[in-house]
Write a protein that holds these residues in place. Structure first.
Motif, short mmCIF file in Angstrom:
data_model
loop_
_atom_site.label_atom_id
_atom_site.label_comp_id
_atom_site.label_asym_id
_atom_site.label_seq_id
_atom_site.Cartn_x
_atom_site.Cartn_y
_atom_site.Cartn_z
N ALA A 412 -34.29 -105.01 -12.37
CA ALA A 412 -35.59 -104.92 -11.68
C ALA A 412 -36.73 -104.80 -12.68
CB ALA A 412 -35.60 -103.71 -10.74
N VAL A 413 -37.92 -105.09 -12.17
CA VAL A 413 -39.16 -104.82 -12.88
C VAL A 413 -40.21 -104.53 -11.81
CG1 VAL A 413 -40.13 -107.17 -12.95
CG2 VAL A 413 -40.54 -105.59 -14.86
N ALA A 414 -41.32 -103.90 -12.22
CA ALA A 414 -42.39 -103.59 -11.26
C ALA A 414 -43.74 -103.77 -11.94
CB ALA A 414 -42.25 -102.16 -10.74
N THR A 415 -44.76 -104.00 -11.14
CA THR A 415 -46.12 -104.07 -11.65
C THR A 415 -47.02 -103.14 -10.83
OG1 THR A 415 -46.73 -105.95 -10.21
CG2 THR A 415 -45.81 -106.46 -12.39
N HIS A 416 -48.08 -102.66 -11.46
CA HIS A 416 -48.99 -101.71 -10.82
C HIS A 416 -50.42 -102.16 -11.04
CE1 HIS A 416 -51.15 -97.59 -10.95
NE2 HIS A 416 -51.11 -98.01 -9.70
N ASP A 417 -51.09 -102.50 -9.95
CA ASP A 417 -52.50 -102.86 -9.98
C ASP A 417 -53.29 -101.63 -9.54
OD1 ASP A 417 -55.06 -103.82 -9.62
OD2 ASP A 417 -54.42 -105.70 -8.69
N ALA A 418 -53.74 -100.83 -10.51
CA ALA A 418 -54.40 -99.56 -10.19
C ALA A 418 -55.69 -99.78 -9.43
CB ALA A 418 -54.67 -98.79 -11.49
N GLU A 419 -56.43 -100.81 -9.77
CA GLU A 419 -57.71 -101.05 -9.11
C GLU A 419 -57.53 -101.38 -7.63
OE1 GLU A 419 -61.60 -104.00 -9.55
OE2 GLU A 419 -60.12 -103.86 -11.16
N ALA A 420 -56.50 -102.20 -7.32
CA ALA A 420 -56.25 -102.56 -5.93
C ALA A 420 -55.38 -101.53 -5.21
CB ALA A 420 -55.55 -103.92 -5.87
N GLY A 421 -54.80 -100.59 -5.97
CA GLY A 421 -53.92 -99.60 -5.38
C GLY A 421 -52.62 -100.19 -4.87
N GLU A 422 -52.07 -101.16 -5.61
CA GLU A 422 -50.86 -101.85 -5.17
C GLU A 422 -49.76 -101.78 -6.22
OE1 GLU A 422 -52.85 -105.23 -2.25
OE2 GLU A 422 -52.03 -105.82 -4.20
N VAL A 423 -48.55 -101.74 -5.74
CA VAL A 423 -47.34 -101.77 -6.58
C VAL A 423 -46.44 -102.88 -6.05
CG1 VAL A 423 -45.28 -100.53 -7.33
CG2 VAL A 423 -47.46 -99.32 -7.13
N SER A 424 -45.90 -103.69 -6.95
CA SER A 424 -44.93 -104.72 -6.56
C SER A 424 -43.64 -104.50 -7.30
CB SER A 424 -45.48 -106.12 -6.86
OG SER A 424 -46.61 -106.42 -6.08
N VAL A 425 -42.52 -104.62 -6.59
CA VAL A 425 -41.19 -104.40 -7.15
C VAL A 425 -40.40 -105.69 -6.98
CG1 VAL A 425 -39.06 -103.06 -6.99
CG2 VAL A 425 -41.27 -101.95 -6.57
N PHE A 426 -39.73 -106.13 -8.05
CA PHE A 426 -38.91 -107.32 -8.03
C PHE A 426 -37.50 -106.91 -8.47
CE2 PHE A 426 -43.26 -108.24 -9.29
CZ PHE A 426 -43.66 -109.12 -8.28
N VAL A 427 -36.48 -107.28 -7.67
CA VAL A 427 -35.15 -106.74 -7.93
C VAL A 427 -34.08 -107.76 -7.54
CG1 VAL A 427 -35.16 -105.57 -5.68
CG2 VAL A 427 -33.63 -104.75 -7.49
N VAL A 428 -32.99 -107.78 -8.30
CA VAL A 428 -31.85 -108.65 -7.99
C VAL A 428 -30.59 -107.80 -7.87
CG1 VAL A 428 -32.74 -110.77 -9.03
CG2 VAL A 428 -31.44 -109.16 -10.43
N ASN A 429 -29.70 -108.23 -6.98
CA ASN A 429 -28.34 -107.70 -6.90
C ASN A 429 -27.39 -108.80 -7.33
OD1 ASN A 429 -25.88 -106.53 -6.33
ND2 ASN A 429 -26.12 -106.57 -4.10
N ARG A 430 -26.69 -108.58 -8.44
CA ARG A 430 -25.78 -109.59 -8.99
C ARG A 430 -24.37 -109.50 -8.40
NH1 ARG A 430 -27.94 -107.74 -14.88
NH2 ARG A 430 -29.59 -109.30 -15.18
N ASN A 431 -24.12 -108.46 -7.62
CA ASN A 431 -22.78 -108.29 -7.06
C ASN A 431 -22.48 -109.43 -6.09
OD1 ASN A 431 -20.62 -107.33 -5.20
ND2 ASN A 431 -20.76 -105.49 -6.46
N GLN A 432 -21.31 -110.05 -6.24
CA GLN A 432 -20.97 -111.21 -5.41
C GLN A 432 -20.36 -110.84 -4.06
OE1 GLN A 432 -19.08 -114.56 -7.63
NE2 GLN A 432 -19.32 -113.22 -9.41
N GLY A 433 -19.93 -109.58 -3.91
CA GLY A 433 -19.22 -109.24 -2.69
C GLY A 433 -19.78 -108.10 -1.88
N GLU A 434 -20.61 -107.24 -2.48
CA GLU A 434 -21.04 -106.04 -1.78
C GLU A 434 -22.56 -105.85 -1.87
OE1 GLU A 434 -18.69 -102.36 -2.24
OE2 GLU A 434 -17.57 -103.49 -3.77
N PRO A 435 -23.16 -105.28 -0.83
CA PRO A 435 -24.55 -104.87 -0.92
C PRO A 435 -24.68 -103.62 -1.78
CG PRO A 435 -23.65 -104.20 1.19
CD PRO A 435 -22.57 -104.99 0.50
N VAL A 436 -25.88 -103.37 -2.23
CA VAL A 436 -26.19 -102.16 -3.00
C VAL A 436 -27.39 -101.48 -2.37
CG1 VAL A 436 -26.88 -101.22 -5.24
CG2 VAL A 436 -25.29 -103.15 -5.15
N THR A 437 -27.29 -100.20 -2.11
CA THR A 437 -28.41 -99.43 -1.59
C THR A 437 -29.29 -98.99 -2.76
OG1 THR A 437 -27.15 -98.63 0.29
CG2 THR A 437 -29.10 -97.38 -0.32
#
Length: 506
Positions: A412-437
């Motif tokens: 994962a990685v994230a970005t923070h736009d302090a002026e706009a008050g926004e956070v964006s999170v980008f994430v991958v699950n590489r597991n081929q068979g199971e979800p991840v919480t």
């Protein structure tokens, strides 16, 4: 159920998001230019012959920068062939891709297209078959404001004002034996340094990219960078990096972890560049231009190329028009995570290429244009990544790969736009068979957040793709069950998935 977590804290930043990270690449190769961006007979073509359907998708993709005109093509290219009356332009053999180049589109047309698309031009110079004088000539044509011969020629060809291109590549992949004009590191380093200094004499504030290794698998990798930078360190701003990730061997686990290799590539190039800087006692930091990267089924291309008729020279043949599936899109999303994670040193990057040739956009001559699966993670990341990149350290399960050893299931990685008050999170699950919480504590003090949008790209059929007949078979869908409670972001990551979440301060 498997679980992973990481904490977001605005105090732990990497660097500002560079808009140039979201670059692409247009090469005179296959159908990228002809029937890609340019097709005068198409029903959507504008007065200049550019396909407006492709232009609209380019804008939607969020491309900021486009490298042109190559690629391997540029190492044998004569830029003068592509200017002046189209009827008088010569047709030439392109040795790089064994085809004919009509030169119907040249630099004037491409800069006009870039203006319509709203993108910056990164211009690649031919240092394969040409040298310092030719580089100075094309720079004069492009950027000289005064009444010199080549500036007047540009005006005669319809562009009164200089184009103001600031970013130039000093050649392409000249470490590769396949490259027209292949050179040793010493030969190339001297030529690149001479060219860079001459260009700076003409325009001091240009940004220049020296050629780095065309792959980290090259036998000369790191040695090439070291020797080239010994010559060019004070004269250039960037060293380039190129990487393509091939799923052809069927090792899906390693393929999903391709970003591990990209991370290692960047670390190695940065360490090498900093070592040269230390030896030269320089305070300057060389940046990385990752100006070719993508998923590419190279085994398929190699088998096709070996079967080609060497006596046939076609115009705009179909070349590496890979049809991307769900897994490819997840890998492209993960590679964008890697590029953002290294925003302190990777400040330019180009997804290669833009249309038809291993591209996020496909088109048919006289027919429609559509989005490949890989279009979506790029477009959403480009739109949402703003402000500062935050340092993210996921903790959670790992799995073993044949190529990279033990790797994290979640990246994962994230970005923070302090002026706009926004956070964006980008994430991958590489597991081929199971979800991840996933749980993400939001360490922003008294600020509280709500979810404004959340997208996930996945599918029960990982081989599903978008085609001319089913252009929207694979699209991002609204993420189900994502919540923010007690300032903890929680969501479930499906197997083999890419997700993006935007949060806004209440």
């Amino acid at each position: 159920m498997l679980s992973a977590s990481f904490r977001l804290d605005p105090a732990f930043t990497v660097a500002p998001v560079s808009r140039r990270t979201f670059g692409s690449f247009v090469e005179h190769m296959g159908r990228c230019v002809y029937t890609g961006i340019y097709e005068p007979a198409h029903s959507t073509a504008d007065a200049d012959g550019f396909r407006q359907d492709v232009l609209a998708l380019t804008r939607e993709l969020g491309v900021s920068l486009v490298r042109y005109p190559g690629g391997n093509f540029v190492s044998g290219y004569r830029w003068e062939d592509g200017i002046g009356p189209v009827s008088e332009r010569p047709t030439r053999r392109d040795l790089a891709w064994h085809c004919l180049e009509t030169n119907e589109v040249g630099v004037d047309e491409f800069v006009k297209w870039a203006g319509k698309a709203g993108v910056e031009v990164m211009y690649a110079l031919n240092l394969g078959t040409r040298g310092v004088q030719e580089a100075l000539d094309v720079h004069e044509y492009l950027n000289q404001p005064d009444t010199t011969r080549l500036a007047e020629l540009r005006r005669l060809n319809g562009a009164d004002k200089p184009y103001g291109i600031k970013l130039f590549c000093l050649g392409n992949e000249l470490d590769g034996p396949w490259q027209t004009g292949h050179k040793t590191a010493q030969e190339y380093g001297r030529l690149a340094a001479e060219t860079a200094r001459a260009l700076r004499s003409a325009e001091p504030d240009l940004e220049l990219v020296a050629v780095g290794s065309s792959s980290s698998a090259m036998a000369t990798f790191a040695t090439w960078e070291s020797e080239v930078l010994e010559h060019t360190y004070d004269a250039v701003d960037f060293i380039s990096a190129h990487a393509y990730y091939d799923p052809s061997d069927g090792d899906v686990g390693s393929f999903l972890a391709s970003a591990v290799d990209m991370d290692h590539f960047v670390h190695s190039v940065v360490a090498t560049a900093d070592s040269v800087g230390a030896r030269l006692k320089s305070k300057k930091r060389i940046m990385v231009s990752f100006d070719e990267w993508n998923v590419w089924r190279q085994a398929d291309f190699a088998s096709g190329a070996s079967a080609a008729n060497p006596d046939e020279w076609a115009v705009a043949p179909r070349v590496i028009e890979d049809e991307y599936d769900v897994t490819d899109a997840v890998v492209v999303g993960s590679l964008l995570i890697s590029l953002l994670r290294h925003s302190d040193r990777v400040t330019a990057a180009c997804l290669a290429q833009l249309v038809n040739v291993i591209a996020p956009i496909r088109s048919e001559a006289g027919g429609p244009a559509w989005r490949q699966t890989t279009f979506h993670p790029f477009a959403i990341t480009s739109r949402l990544a703003r402000g500062q990149v935050l340092r993210v350290e996921p903790s959670g399960p790992t799995y073993e790969t044949a190529k990279y050893g033990d790797v994290p299931m979640v990246d994962a990685v994230a970005t923070h736009d302090a002026e706009a008050g926004e956070v964006s999170v980008f994430v991958v699950n590489r597991n081929q068979g199971e979800p991840v919480t996933l749980s993400v504590p939001l360490g922003f003090g008294a600020r509280t957040f709500e979810i404004t949008e959340a997208w996930t790209l996945t599918d029960g059929d990982l081989s599903a793709s978008n085609t001319v007949d089913a252009p929207d078979r694979v699209v991002p869908v609204a993420t189900e069950g994502v919540t923010v409670e007690d300032e903890i972001l929680r969501l479930e990551l499906p197997p083999v998935s890419w997700s993006a979440i935007r949060l806004a301060a209440r």
